[in-house]
Scaffold this motif. Structure first.
Motif, PDB file in Angstrom:
ATOM      1  N   PRO A 104       0.816  -1.219   0.000  1.00 56.00           N
ATOM      2  CA  PRO A 104       0.000   0.000   0.000  1.00 56.00           C
ATOM      3  C   PRO A 104       0.855   1.277   0.000  1.00 56.00           C
ATOM      4  CG  PRO A 104       0.038  -0.961   2.175  1.00 56.00           C
ATOM      5  CD  PRO A 104       0.766  -1.924   1.280  1.00 56.00           C
ATOM      6  N   ARG A 105       0.196   2.408  -0.292  1.00 51.24           N
ATOM      7  CA  ARG A 105       0.857   3.708  -0.389  1.00 51.24           C
ATOM      8  C   ARG A 105       1.734   4.042   0.835  1.00 51.24           C
ATOM      9  NH1 ARG A 105      -2.945   8.286  -2.237  1.00 51.24           N
ATOM     10  NH2 ARG A 105      -2.238   7.542  -4.257  1.00 51.24           N
ATOM     11  N   GLU A 106       1.298   3.648   2.012  1.00 49.62           N
ATOM     12  CA  GLU A 106       2.054   3.963   3.242  1.00 49.62           C
ATOM     13  C   GLU A 106       3.476   3.406   3.216  1.00 49.62           C
ATOM     14  OE1 GLU A 106      -1.514   3.452   2.852  1.00 49.62           O
ATOM     15  OE2 GLU A 106      -1.344   1.859   4.345  1.00 49.62           O
ATOM     16  N   LYS A 107       3.700   2.383   2.376  1.00 52.50           N
ATOM     17  CA  LYS A 107       5.036   1.770   2.327  1.00 52.50           C
ATOM     18  C   LYS A 107       6.022   2.580   1.483  1.00 52.50           C
ATOM     19  CE  LYS A 107       4.293  -1.877   4.848  1.00 52.50           C
ATOM     20  NZ  LYS A 107       4.966  -1.969   6.159  1.00 52.50           N
ATOM     21  N   PHE A 108       5.518   3.606   0.798  1.00 55.47           N
ATOM     22  CA  PHE A 108       6.392   4.423  -0.051  1.00 55.47           C
ATOM     23  C   PHE A 108       6.990   5.597   0.719  1.00 55.47           C
ATOM     24  CE2 PHE A 108       4.376   2.081  -3.389  1.00 55.47           C
ATOM     25  CZ  PHE A 108       5.296   2.099  -4.431  1.00 55.47           C
ATOM     26  N   VAL A 109       8.276   5.856   0.462  1.00 55.50           N
ATOM     27  CA  VAL A 109       8.920   7.045   1.041  1.00 55.50           C
ATOM     28  C   VAL A 109       9.443   7.901  -0.119  1.00 55.50           C
ATOM     29  CG1 VAL A 109       9.603   6.177   3.308  1.00 55.50           C
ATOM     30  CG2 VAL A 109      11.064   5.724   1.332  1.00 55.50           C
ATOM     31  N   GLU A 110       9.385   9.199   0.068  1.00 56.37           N
ATOM     32  CA  GLU A 110       9.893  10.095  -0.963  1.00 56.37           C
ATOM     33  C   GLU A 110      11.410  10.150  -0.859  1.00 56.37           C
ATOM     34  OE1 GLU A 110       8.125  14.017  -1.050  1.00 56.37           O
ATOM     35  OE2 GLU A 110       9.686  14.690  -2.422  1.00 56.37           O
ATOM     36  N   LEU A 111      12.080  10.085  -2.007  1.00 51.67           N
ATOM     37  CA  LEU A 111      13.543  10.147  -2.007  1.00 51.67           C
ATOM     38  C   LEU A 111      13.991  11.604  -1.886  1.00 51.67           C
ATOM     39  CD1 LEU A 111      14.578   7.606  -4.806  1.00 51.67           C
ATOM     40  CD2 LEU A 111      14.252   7.198  -2.367  1.00 51.67           C
ATOM     41  N   ASN A 112      15.099  11.812  -1.185  1.00 49.04           N
ATOM     42  CA  ASN A 112      15.627  13.174  -1.085  1.00 49.04           C
ATOM     43  C   ASN A 112      16.411  13.517  -2.350  1.00 49.04           C
ATOM     44  OD1 ASN A 112      18.307  12.239  -0.875  1.00 49.04           O
ATOM     45  ND2 ASN A 112      18.140  12.058   1.351  1.00 49.04           N
ATOM     46  N   GLU A 113      16.917  14.724  -2.428  1.00 44.02           N
ATOM     47  CA  GLU A 113      17.560  15.206  -3.642  1.00 44.02           C
ATOM     48  C   GLU A 113      18.775  14.359  -4.036  1.00 44.02           C
ATOM     49  OE1 GLU A 113      17.815  19.551  -3.591  1.00 44.02           O
ATOM     50  OE2 GLU A 113      19.325  19.333  -5.174  1.00 44.02           O
ATOM     51  N   GLU A 114      19.585  14.014  -3.056  1.00 42.64           N
ATOM     52  CA  GLU A 114      20.800  13.229  -3.327  1.00 42.64           C
ATOM     53  C   GLU A 114      20.442  11.854  -3.894  1.00 42.64           C
ATOM     54  OE1 GLU A 114      24.464  11.216  -0.925  1.00 42.64           O
ATOM     55  OE2 GLU A 114      23.210  12.658   0.142  1.00 42.64           O
ATOM     56  N   GLU A 115      19.439  11.224  -3.280  1.00 36.73           N
ATOM     57  CA  GLU A 115      18.997   9.900  -3.740  1.00 36.73           C
ATOM     58  C   GLU A 115      18.406   9.986  -5.151  1.00 36.73           C
ATOM     59  OE1 GLU A 115      17.671   7.838   0.484  1.00 36.73           O
ATOM     60  OE2 GLU A 115      16.369   9.319  -0.449  1.00 36.73           O
ATOM     61  N   THR A 116      17.638  11.051  -5.392  1.00 35.04           N
ATOM     62  CA  THR A 116      17.029  11.251  -6.712  1.00 35.04           C
ATOM     63  C   THR A 116      18.108  11.380  -7.785  1.00 35.04           C
ATOM     64  OG1 THR A 116      15.159  12.358  -5.682  1.00 35.04           O
ATOM     65  CG2 THR A 116      15.430  12.707  -8.031  1.00 35.04           C
ATOM     66  N   THR A 117      19.133  12.153  -7.498  1.00 36.18           N
ATOM     67  CA  THR A 117      20.243  12.335  -8.431  1.00 36.18           C
ATOM     68  C   THR A 117      20.883  10.988  -8.767  1.00 36.18           C
ATOM     69  OG1 THR A 117      20.661  14.478  -7.442  1.00 36.18           O
ATOM     70  CG2 THR A 117      22.398  13.607  -8.849  1.00 36.18           C
ATOM     71  N   LYS A 118      21.100  10.180  -7.746  1.00 40.24           N
ATOM     72  CA  LYS A 118      21.712   8.859  -7.941  1.00 40.24           C
ATOM     73  C   LYS A 118      20.867   7.978  -8.850  1.00 40.24           C
ATOM     74  CE  LYS A 118      24.013   7.722  -3.674  1.00 40.24           C
ATOM     75  NZ  LYS A 118      23.917   6.766  -2.562  1.00 40.24           N
ATOM     76  N   VAL A 119      19.562   8.003  -8.633  1.00 40.92           N
ATOM     77  CA  VAL A 119      18.652   7.183  -9.438  1.00 40.92           C
ATOM     78  C   VAL A 119      18.695   7.621 -10.890  1.00 40.92           C
ATOM     79  CG1 VAL A 119      16.218   6.655  -9.892  1.00 40.92           C
ATOM     80  CG2 VAL A 119      17.094   6.570  -7.555  1.00 40.92           C
ATOM     81  N   VAL A 120      18.591   8.932 -11.107  1.00 40.54           N
ATOM     82  CA  VAL A 120      18.590   9.470 -12.472  1.00 40.54           C
ATOM     83  C   VAL A 120      19.902   9.119 -13.156  1.00 40.54           C
ATOM     84  CG1 VAL A 120      18.548  11.607 -13.831  1.00 40.54           C
ATOM     85  CG2 VAL A 120      16.963  11.307 -11.931  1.00 40.54           C
ATOM     86  N   ARG A 121      20.980   9.263 -12.407  1.00 36.33           N
ATOM     87  CA  ARG A 121      22.325   8.964 -12.900  1.00 36.33           C
ATOM     88  C   ARG A 121      22.452   7.497 -13.346  1.00 36.33           C
ATOM     89  NH1 ARG A 121      26.021   8.008 -14.689  1.00 36.33           N
ATOM     90  NH2 ARG A 121      28.225   8.219 -14.252  1.00 36.33           N
ATOM     91  N   SER A 122      22.008   6.575 -12.503  1.00 37.59           N
ATOM     92  CA  SER A 122      22.159   5.158 -12.848  1.00 37.59           C
ATOM     93  C   SER A 122      21.183   4.751 -13.944  1.00 37.59           C
ATOM     94  CB  SER A 122      22.021   4.261 -11.624  1.00 37.59           C
ATOM     95  OG  SER A 122      20.757   4.391 -11.040  1.00 37.59           O
TER      96      SER A 122
END
Ligand SMILES: [Zn+2]
Length: 113
Positions: free
Chosen positions: A28-46
């Motif tokens: 369910p939705r409650e299991k999701f956490v928003e990624l912070n800026e640093e984590e987002t950058t890493k995801v986009v990068r990979s």
């Protein structure tokens, strides 16, 4: 645009809010956490690198097809030797790409963390 990560299976959702249910594991939705800026950058990068791997993989598939056609055409031994070599190298590189992407996934680099 924000990224949300399922804490159960590491699925990454892109959007303004977390999905109602995880499309991968059904959490369910409650299991999701928003990624912070640093984590987002890493995801986009990979994701970028993984995309390049996939592009290369498809081109190598084409190299193999061309090589097969050349081997079948069988004009002369010199040509056939080149096509065999090209096929061999393309196959090797494709195996390396698959192995590398598997490592990325295990390390959570496939759009995660
Ligand atoms: Zn999930």
């Amino acid at each position: 645009m924000k990224l949300f990560k399922c804490q159960v299976c590491n699925y990454i959702h892109t959007g303004n809010e977390a999905p109602e249910r995880c499309p991968k594991c059904g959490a369910p939705r409650e299991k999701f956490v928003e990624l912070n800026e640093e984590e987002t950058t890493k995801v986009v990068r990979s994701e970028f690198t993984n995309g390049l791997h996939m592009e290369l993989y498809n081109i190598l598939q084409e190299v193999e097809d061309i090589s097969d056609a050349g081997i079948e055409d069988d004009l002369d031994p010199g040509c056939v030797a080149i096509f065999h070599k090209a096929k061999e190298q393309a196959l090797l590189l494709r195996k390396m790409i698959v192995a590398e992407l598997e490592i990325h996934m295990k390390k959570g680099k496939w759009g995660v963390e």
